[in-house]
Design an enzyme around this catalytic site. Sequence first.
Site, short mmCIF file in Angstrom:
data_model
loop_
_atom_site.label_atom_id
_atom_site.label_comp_id
_atom_site.label_asym_id
_atom_site.label_seq_id
_atom_site.Cartn_x
_atom_site.Cartn_y
_atom_site.Cartn_z
CD GLU A 58 1.48 -3.57 -6.78
OE1 GLU A 58 1.47 -2.52 -6.60
OE2 GLU A 58 0.91 -4.51 -5.92
CB CYS A 271 -0.84 -4.56 -2.17
SG CYS A 271 -1.23 -2.81 -1.50
CG ASN A 398 4.05 -1.92 -0.31
OD1 ASN A 398 4.63 -0.90 -0.64
ND2 ASN A 398 2.88 -2.25 -0.24
CD GLU A 399 1.25 1.72 0.41
OE1 GLU A 399 0.04 1.13 0.76
OE2 GLU A 399 1.07 2.54 -0.44
#
Length: 673
Positions: A58, A271, A398-399
């Site tokens: 990332e 994120c 994502n999450e």
Amino acid sequence: MANVFCPSLLRKWGKTGLFLWIQCLAVSVAFADPIDLTIFVDRSARPISPNLIGVFFEDLNYAADGGLYAELVQNRSFEYSPTEQPDWHPLKFWDLQKRGNGDGSVVVANMRPIHKNNPHYILLTVRTPGQGVGIANSGFGGIPLAAGERYKASFWAYQAFMGQMWGPGDNSKPMPVTLRLETRSGELLAETSMQIQGRRWTPYNATLVSPRAVSDAKLVLLAHEMGGVCLDMISLFPERTFRNRQNGLRADLAQAIADIKPKFIRFPGGCLVHGQGIHQYYDWKDSIGPVEQRRSFRNLWGYSQKVGLGYFELFQFCEDSGAIPIPVVSAGVCCQHAGSSPGRGKEGLPLEEMPAYIQDILDLIEWANGPVTSKWGSMRAAGGHPDPFELKYIGVGNEDAITPIFKERFRMIYEALKKEHPEITVIGTVGPFAAGEDYENGWAFAKALQLPMVDEHYYVNPQWFWDNLARYDSYPRKSTTVYVGEYAAHDRGRRNTLRSALAEAAGLTGLERNGDVVVFASYAPLLARRGHTQWTPDMIYFDSVNVYFTANYYVQQLFGQNGGDRCLETELAAGDSKKLAASSVVDSGSGDLIVKIVNGADTPANITIRLAGLSPDAPMKAVKTVLSGPDADAVNEDAKEPVIKPIQSTELVKSVFTYEAPANSLTVYRINR
Ligand code: AHR
């Protein structure tokens, strides 16, 4: 025995006695009752994922620009903006140069950009040439140059129309420019000259060789006649990138990652996938094609993202390091922390925008796998890769907080993917934590949809890993499988202690034992440039010339290099020790039996290893690798002399042998039967 004698020593010899007693105690622990580790080589081995260890890339902590991406110039396309950092602007990291009575100016322009995605460029005007008027860039805190290495300098330019407004100049003659590598104090290291001619954007290229190693050089471009030129994409790359790719990756960093032998690479986030708001998601289409046509944007982590290292380069990196690509796309929702109510503020793309968004995901599959005759496949081919990238997995979300907004959009994406591309495995998400509301709801949703795989995340203290060695033992088999997409042990001070690394190693023995349920696992975050970290701890730190390997890195490397595809039944009679873990696998390719032992205690463990079912007398060659350090608080600070590093040796072992696992250690035995 030793302990019986020691109190009398203490009485007799005072401090010296105390010292001797402590020594005796250590010896007595080392020679405490042996611990039995039995590996049932004679029982049938369970098939497990051969792809357990991979990496998650990332762009945070300057992992891409100023990191893995080998570009040495910072803000090459003059797109830095105050939306990224308050004092940033298009000329940030550039200095006007007026050499030897030269005079002129530089302004930012946007009237005739190279491409609409790359709107800013500069107009350099020379009023008095002197010894040159131009600009200089020192990269990310000084450009590192190696002795005798070749560097590829390039820029795009055209001659500006010099009317009265801008001052005199003759467009009928080319503009002579020099490109120079200089030390910080201005000493010339390398130079080349060229002529800029014409009113169309044109690329110019040159090769510069540095005669010596310099850690903080600058790239200087000087114009030498009265007049003006427009300039953009001023770039400098080492010729030697990872696998010598054009627009490639920093060789030492990419090699460090490849040395883990990652079986997959997940990207681009995290994120980052969502971005900061509902329309700020990472759009893969902006990250492919000619670099001068890519759209840079504000990185969620507070800096600029140039996407020179985009999807093409990431897929290529997967191929170059033998890893399965796992791109992650947003589930059509923003991050729960970016919406109107922090924490649960999930907002979704308007439903009428979902078909176009879903089409983008389908296009990604066509771009990666489609024939060169297809629309998107032809773009991959134009980038230099006619063969498909063999995409098999896509992460969606994502999450995410598992809200109705999320579920509605996820379901739409999943159903479209299942219908159009049943060959692609979709990986869902079960929230940011190892337990709790989103974890429970995420799993229930995954089960209802019969998702093939979900992504679990946990950043937890080291003890958590020891307490949860059996976490996956009770997960249902032949159901939704697990990708542990992000995990790390966060020790006190969020430092990369040996304690944290060994906790992760212990956790990994649990994943290996459950490799039929846990298919992939990746530590996070992967990379961090010293001085530019938004998140700690990270796996690999670096500056412009050094790579710093943490204990956590070596754990990943040892598991990555010593994976297997079958798991052997293993019994560890650890007695009172709460900090011992082990797993054993077989690598069918080599036939090797691989045993991993983690001793997280501050005392050595005396272990008898029994390879049940093997002939008792035949010696076998074993490669033993031990990762240890002075104590559990130890961290690696120095790139050249890390205190925690793996030490390898070879020995002959029999089917029953003893091993004293050092205090705070991970040991890998690779036994060639
Ligand atoms: O790994 C850093 C961040 O941690 C990731 O972007 C996010 O998924 C998680 O919260």
